[in-house]
Design a protein around this motif. Structure first.
Motif, PDB file in Angstrom:
ATOM      1  N   LYS A  77       0.856  -1.191   0.000  1.00 34.30           N
ATOM      2  CA  LYS A  77       0.000   0.000   0.000  1.00 34.30           C
ATOM      3  C   LYS A  77       0.885   1.233   0.000  1.00 34.30           C
ATOM      4  CE  LYS A  77      -3.929  -2.094   2.080  1.00 34.30           C
ATOM      5  NZ  LYS A  77      -5.168  -1.843   2.725  1.00 34.30           N
ATOM      6  N   VAL A  78       0.590   2.167  -0.904  1.00 35.65           N
ATOM      7  CA  VAL A  78       1.377   3.390  -1.033  1.00 35.65           C
ATOM      8  C   VAL A  78       0.445   4.592  -1.104  1.00 35.65           C
ATOM      9  CG1 VAL A  78       3.293   2.254  -2.233  1.00 35.65           C
ATOM     10  CG2 VAL A  78       1.450   3.241  -3.563  1.00 35.65           C
ATOM     11  N   ARG A  79       0.998   5.770  -0.835  1.00 35.90           N
ATOM     12  CA  ARG A  79       0.287   7.025  -1.010  1.00 35.90           C
ATOM     13  C   ARG A  79       1.094   7.834  -2.013  1.00 35.90           C
ATOM     14  NH1 ARG A  79      -0.551   8.813   4.071  1.00 35.90           N
ATOM     15  NH2 ARG A  79      -2.649   7.981   3.985  1.00 35.90           N
ATOM     16  N   VAL A  80       0.454   8.232  -3.105  1.00 33.01           N
ATOM     17  CA  VAL A  80       1.120   9.004  -4.150  1.00 33.01           C
ATOM     18  C   VAL A  80       0.646  10.440  -4.050  1.00 33.01           C
ATOM     19  CG1 VAL A  80       1.454   9.237  -6.636  1.00 33.01           C
ATOM     20  CG2 VAL A  80       1.195   6.966  -5.638  1.00 33.01           C
ATOM     21  N   THR A  81       1.583  11.370  -3.965  1.00 38.82           N
ATOM     22  CA  THR A  81       1.241  12.783  -3.830  1.00 38.82           C
ATOM     23  C   THR A  81       2.017  13.578  -4.866  1.00 38.82           C
ATOM     24  OG1 THR A  81       0.999  12.461  -1.458  1.00 38.82           O
ATOM     25  CG2 THR A  81       1.168  14.715  -2.224  1.00 38.82           C
ATOM     26  N   PHE A  82       1.337  14.434  -5.590  1.00 45.80           N
ATOM     27  CA  PHE A  82       2.013  15.352  -6.489  1.00 45.80           C
ATOM     28  C   PHE A  82       1.180  16.619  -6.614  1.00 45.80           C
ATOM     29  CE2 PHE A  82      -0.580  12.666  -9.198  1.00 45.80           C
ATOM     30  CZ  PHE A  82      -1.193  13.539 -10.067  1.00 45.80           C
ATOM     31  N   GLU A  83       1.833  17.690  -7.020  1.00 45.47           N
ATOM     32  CA  GLU A  83       1.147  18.962  -7.192  1.00 45.47           C
ATOM     33  C   GLU A  83       0.784  19.132  -8.651  1.00 45.47           C
ATOM     34  OE1 GLU A  83       3.386  22.213  -5.653  1.00 45.47           O
ATOM     35  OE2 GLU A  83       3.501  21.325  -3.646  1.00 45.47           O
ATOM     36  N   ALA A  84      -0.407  19.681  -8.883  1.00 42.50           N
ATOM     37  CA  ALA A  84      -0.866  19.921 -10.245  1.00 42.50           C
ATOM     38  C   ALA A  84      -1.844  21.096 -10.227  1.00 42.50           C
ATOM     39  CB  ALA A  84      -1.542  18.677 -10.803  1.00 42.50           C
ATOM     40  N   GLU A  85      -2.111  21.609 -11.394  1.00 38.08           N
ATOM     41  CA  GLU A  85      -3.034  22.725 -11.565  1.00 38.08           C
ATOM     42  C   GLU A  85      -4.303  22.202 -12.227  1.00 38.08           C
ATOM     43  OE1 GLU A  85      -3.225  26.529 -14.566  1.00 38.08           O
ATOM     44  OE2 GLU A  85      -1.286  25.976 -13.706  1.00 38.08           O
ATOM     45  N   VAL A  86      -5.466  22.605 -11.703  1.00 37.00           N
ATOM     46  CA  VAL A  86      -6.729  22.160 -12.283  1.00 37.00           C
ATOM     47  C   VAL A  86      -6.892  22.825 -13.646  1.00 37.00           C
ATOM     48  CG1 VAL A  86      -9.239  22.163 -12.043  1.00 37.00           C
ATOM     49  CG2 VAL A  86      -7.801  21.786 -10.038  1.00 37.00           C
ATOM     50  N   VAL A  87      -7.064  22.020 -14.671  1.00 36.85           N
ATOM     51  CA  VAL A  87      -7.260  22.506 -16.028  1.00 36.85           C
ATOM     52  C   VAL A  87      -8.746  22.547 -16.353  1.00 36.85           C
ATOM     53  CG1 VAL A  87      -6.795  22.044 -18.467  1.00 36.85           C
ATOM     54  CG2 VAL A  87      -5.050  21.571 -16.773  1.00 36.85           C
ATOM     55  N   ASP A  88      -9.477  21.545 -15.855  1.00 34.64           N
ATOM     56  CA  ASP A  88     -10.898  21.462 -16.158  1.00 34.64           C
ATOM     57  C   ASP A  88     -11.580  20.654 -15.053  1.00 34.64           C
ATOM     58  OD1 ASP A  88     -13.237  21.800 -17.572  1.00 34.64           O
ATOM     59  OD2 ASP A  88     -12.792  20.264 -19.075  1.00 34.64           O
ATOM     60  N   ALA A  89     -12.819  20.988 -14.776  1.00 41.23           N
ATOM     61  CA  ALA A  89     -13.638  20.226 -13.846  1.00 41.23           C
ATOM     62  C   ALA A  89     -14.948  19.940 -14.554  1.00 41.23           C
ATOM     63  CB  ALA A  89     -13.872  20.997 -12.565  1.00 41.23           C
ATOM     64  N   MET A  90     -15.376  18.683 -14.540  1.00 40.24           N
ATOM     65  CA  MET A  90     -16.578  18.294 -15.271  1.00 40.24           C
ATOM     66  C   MET A  90     -17.571  17.637 -14.330  1.00 40.24           C
ATOM     67  SD  MET A  90     -14.554  16.582 -18.436  1.00 40.24           S
ATOM     68  CE  MET A  90     -13.330  15.936 -17.317  1.00 40.24           C
ATOM     69  N   GLN A  91     -18.815  18.113 -14.393  1.00 36.53           N
ATOM     70  CA  GLN A  91     -19.880  17.475 -13.636  1.00 36.53           C
ATOM     71  C   GLN A  91     -20.577  16.524 -14.592  1.00 36.53           C
ATOM     72  OE1 GLN A  91     -22.496  20.242 -11.788  1.00 36.53           O
ATOM     73  NE2 GLN A  91     -23.590  18.668 -10.641  1.00 36.53           N
ATOM     74  N   TRP A  92     -20.845  15.294 -14.142  1.00 31.42           N
ATOM     75  CA  TRP A  92     -21.432  14.294 -15.021  1.00 31.42           C
ATOM     76  C   TRP A  92     -22.533  13.529 -14.298  1.00 31.42           C
ATOM     77  CZ3 TRP A  92     -20.956   9.478 -12.937  1.00 31.42           C
ATOM     78  CH2 TRP A  92     -19.936   9.278 -12.012  1.00 31.42           C
ATOM     79  N   SER A  93     -23.414  12.932 -15.094  1.00 32.21           N
ATOM     80  CA  SER A  93     -24.448  12.049 -14.551  1.00 32.21           C
ATOM     81  C   SER A  93     -24.661  10.925 -15.551  1.00 32.21           C
ATOM     82  CB  SER A  93     -25.740  12.801 -14.280  1.00 32.21           C
ATOM     83  OG  SER A  93     -26.262  13.302 -15.483  1.00 32.21           O
ATOM     84  N   SER A  94     -24.903   9.734 -14.992  1.00 31.86           N
ATOM     85  CA  SER A  94     -25.092   8.577 -15.851  1.00 31.86           C
ATOM     86  C   SER A  94     -25.911   7.536 -15.094  1.00 31.86           C
ATOM     87  CB  SER A  94     -23.732   7.991 -16.246  1.00 31.86           C
ATOM     88  OG  SER A  94     -23.906   6.780 -16.937  1.00 31.86           O
ATOM     89  N   ALA A  95     -27.033   7.159 -15.632  1.00 32.55           N
ATOM     90  CA  ALA A  95     -27.897   6.121 -15.062  1.00 32.55           C
ATOM     91  C   ALA A  95     -28.183   6.358 -13.580  1.00 32.55           C
ATOM     92  CB  ALA A  95     -27.280   4.749 -15.283  1.00 32.55           C
ATOM     93  N   GLY A  96     -28.541   7.574 -13.239  1.00 36.30           N
ATOM     94  CA  GLY A  96     -28.884   7.885 -11.862  1.00 36.30           C
ATOM     95  C   GLY A  96     -27.688   8.163 -10.968  1.00 36.30           C
ATOM     96  N   ASP A  97     -26.501   8.020 -11.471  1.00 38.07           N
ATOM     97  CA  ASP A  97     -25.287   8.295 -10.712  1.00 38.07           C
ATOM     98  C   ASP A  97     -24.736   9.628 -11.193  1.00 38.07           C
ATOM     99  OD1 ASP A  97     -23.320   7.812  -8.884  1.00 38.07           O
ATOM    100  OD2 ASP A  97     -22.120   6.526 -10.204  1.00 38.07           O
ATOM    101  N   ARG A  98     -24.205  10.436 -10.293  1.00 38.99           N
ATOM    102  CA  ARG A  98     -23.627  11.702 -10.707  1.00 38.99           C
ATOM    103  C   ARG A  98     -22.341  11.946  -9.949  1.00 38.99           C
ATOM    104  NH1 ARG A  98     -27.690  16.213  -8.595  1.00 38.99           N
ATOM    105  NH2 ARG A  98     -26.495  16.149  -6.702  1.00 38.99           N
ATOM    106  N   GLY A  99     -21.525  12.802 -10.516  1.00 38.79           N
ATOM    107  CA  GLY A  99     -20.258  13.077  -9.866  1.00 38.79           C
ATOM    108  C   GLY A  99     -19.530  14.239 -10.520  1.00 38.79           C
ATOM    109  N   LEU A 100     -18.300  14.428 -10.081  1.00 37.40           N
ATOM    110  CA  LEU A 100     -17.460  15.508 -10.560  1.00 37.40           C
ATOM    111  C   LEU A 100     -16.093  14.922 -10.867  1.00 37.40           C
ATOM    112  CD1 LEU A 100     -17.331  18.674 -10.803  1.00 37.40           C
ATOM    113  CD2 LEU A 100     -16.381  18.643  -8.501  1.00 37.40           C
ATOM    114  N   SER A 101     -15.518  15.267 -11.996  1.00 39.20           N
ATOM    115  CA  SER A 101     -14.180  14.801 -12.366  1.00 39.20           C
ATOM    116  C   SER A 101     -13.269  16.002 -12.550  1.00 39.20           C
ATOM    117  CB  SER A 101     -14.224  14.006 -13.672  1.00 39.20           C
ATOM    118  OG  SER A 101     -14.946  12.824 -13.506  1.00 39.20           O
TER     119      SER A 101
END
Length: 131
Positions: A77-101
């Motif tokens: 088991k490991v923990r991976v950490t890195f710094e990055a800049e958010v380029v895009d955020a997408m809200q999605w829904s599919s078959a009653g499930d929804r989320g954010l990527s």
């Protein structure tokens, strides 16, 4: 520790004229006989050839390389950490499930897409530096 060896059994027919191999089965090497009309023996000779793997060159590991190699075992088991800049955020829904990527870009211009709902994934903001 000795490296495991493998062996191959060859059937070799020797020429009765020059006493060199004129037929080898399986054909993984060329016969040594150069006679125009070789006279093979009636029965082949069984020859077992041992194959020893080549020794890999060894080199000293740095402390960091040794640490990383120790982690590179299945099931660790490991923990991976890195710094990055958010380029895009997408809200999605599919078959009653929804989320954010999130799509992020690292300093070396690589892009990664994450679903923050995945178990074990944690995204946090980095405070802005006043300049």
């Amino acid at each position: 520790m000795t490296a495991p060896t493998s062996e191959t059994t060859l059937l070799i027919w020797y020429c009765q004229s020059c006493r060199k191999s004129c037929k080898v089965q399986p054909p993984n090497e060329d016969p040594a006989c150069t006679c125009k009309t070789p006279v093979p023996a009636l029965r082949p000779t069984e020859v077992t050839v041992l194959h020893t793997p080549k020794a890999r060159p060894m080199h000293a590991l740095s402390d960091e390389e040794g640490r990383i190699r120790a982690l590179a075992r299945k099931g660790t088991k490991v923990r991976v950490t890195f710094e990055a800049e958010v380029v895009d955020a997408m809200q999605w829904s599919s078959a009653g499930d929804r989320g954010l990527s999130f799509t992020v870009r690292t300093s070396d211009r690589r892009r990664f897409t994450f679903n923050p709902q995945l178990e074990g994934l944690y995204i946090e903001g980095i405070p802005q530096e006043d300049g």
